[in-house]
Design a protein around this motif. Structure first.
Motif: not given
Length: 335
Positions: A242-249
């Motif tokens: 969840t938090f890793g994917n959020y790094e994309r944005y």
């Protein structure tokens, strides 16, 4: 013209930096003529309700001008309640500064939640997004108002790291929970890593040392490492979960923390902030954490000195509110 900025404080003891970004923005805008409207958060339900209605009354007294709302300000109840009140005032131009978008974090697979969150943002004439990736995503979801990007959050701070070479290790600061920072349990390297924050693991590899949890004004005085690491998830291969994917944005506040002290950063190549780091030469971008040791070892002192010099230059801007003021000027003109 009247100008207002809403701020968030807490009635509880807090040893994290969760309110610092909002407090800094409020202080910066207050320095250029904005009037602060305060919402005070309490865990206690009765005190929370009292504070919410008190803030609503302040909103009712706002006269024509510009109102800057820090989104999200509070819980699922707080934001709809206060935004509904703001919507009633047709004499105000309304701007939202985006601190987080749950549609991109905890509800990335929930289309209904996304529609609801975007509908809340539709109440604003303009938005200050964190970066161009987030701006593009918001537009793709149908938002029709004006959008500008802040690129990086300012970080009011009087401390600078005097580290002059690349050999003084890495700092990682933040929530150390398994979901957010589980990668630390497997991050074995010849390079020392000092970690700060809440929810530490009981045991880390020998190169990783837990240094404790401190308020932001104390933590900045302790930073003397050569690099600040920005990474989320359980994997060394990529930022995941969840938090890793959020790094994309998103633009993590860690970036502001490190750069405000003049500390170059290490970030994931697919992170939204990678472009900012590369274009300003304030750190390195890696595909996996396995690459970190090699990248640092192969870096000569001239390369590090250039990064350090650029990070110190950016720190001067962050510590005087440059990015906030630039973004607010642009959105004021746009709306």
């Amino acid at each position: 013209m009247n100008k207002y900025i809403i701020d968030l404080t807490t009635g509880e003891n807090d040893n994290t930096a969760q309110y610092k970004a909002k407090n800094d923005i409020a202080n910066i805008l207050a320095s250029i003529g904005y009037k602060e409207i305060n919402y005070k958060y309490f865990d206690n339900h009765i005190l929370k309700s009292f504070s919410l209605f008190k803030t609503r009354n302040h909103l009712k007294n706002c006269r024509s001008g510009i109102f800057v709302y820090q989104f999200p300000l509070g819980s699922k109840r707080v934001d709809p309640f206060l935004i509904k009140e703001l919507k009633k005032n047709d004499s105000l131009k309304k701007v939202a500064i985006i601190h987080d978008l749950e549609s991109l974090r905890n509800h990335s697979d929930d289309s209904e939640f996304c529609k609801k969150e975007i509908s809340e943002l539709d109440n604003f004439d303009g938005i200050i997004a964190q970066n161009h990736v987030m701006s593009k995503w918001i537009k793709s979801k149908g938002y029709k108002g004006k959008i500008v990007s802040i690129s990086v959050f300012d970080y009011l701070n009087s401390e600078l790291s005097m580290t002059k070479n690349k050999n003084n290790g890495i700092i990682y600061a933040g929530n150390l929970s398994k979901e957010k920072s589980g990668f630390l349990n497997n991050f074995e390297s010849e390079i020392p890593v000092n970690v700060y924050g809440i929810n530490p693991s009981e045991k880390y590899p020998t190169n990783i040392k837990y240094k404790g949890n401190f308020p932001s004004d104390v933590l900045v005085k302790k930073i003397n490492e050569s690099f600040g690491l920005i990474w989320d998830g359980s994997s060394l291969e990529e930022c995941n979960g969840t938090f890793g994917n959020y790094e994309r944005y998103n633009t993590p506040h860690k970036l502001s923390l490190y750069l405000s002290t003049g500390t170059p950063v290490i970030v994931w190549k697919n992170a939204a902030i990678a472009d900012f780091v590369l274009s300003n030469n304030v750190g390195v971008v890696v595909e996996t954490l396995h690459d970190v040791e090699t990248v640092i070892n192969e870096m000569n002192e001239e390369m590090y000195t250039a990064m350090k010099s650029n990070a110190l230059e950016i720190s001067q801007k962050l510590r005087r509110g440059y990015y906030t003021i630039q973004a607010i000027r642009k959105i004021e003109e746009a709306i």
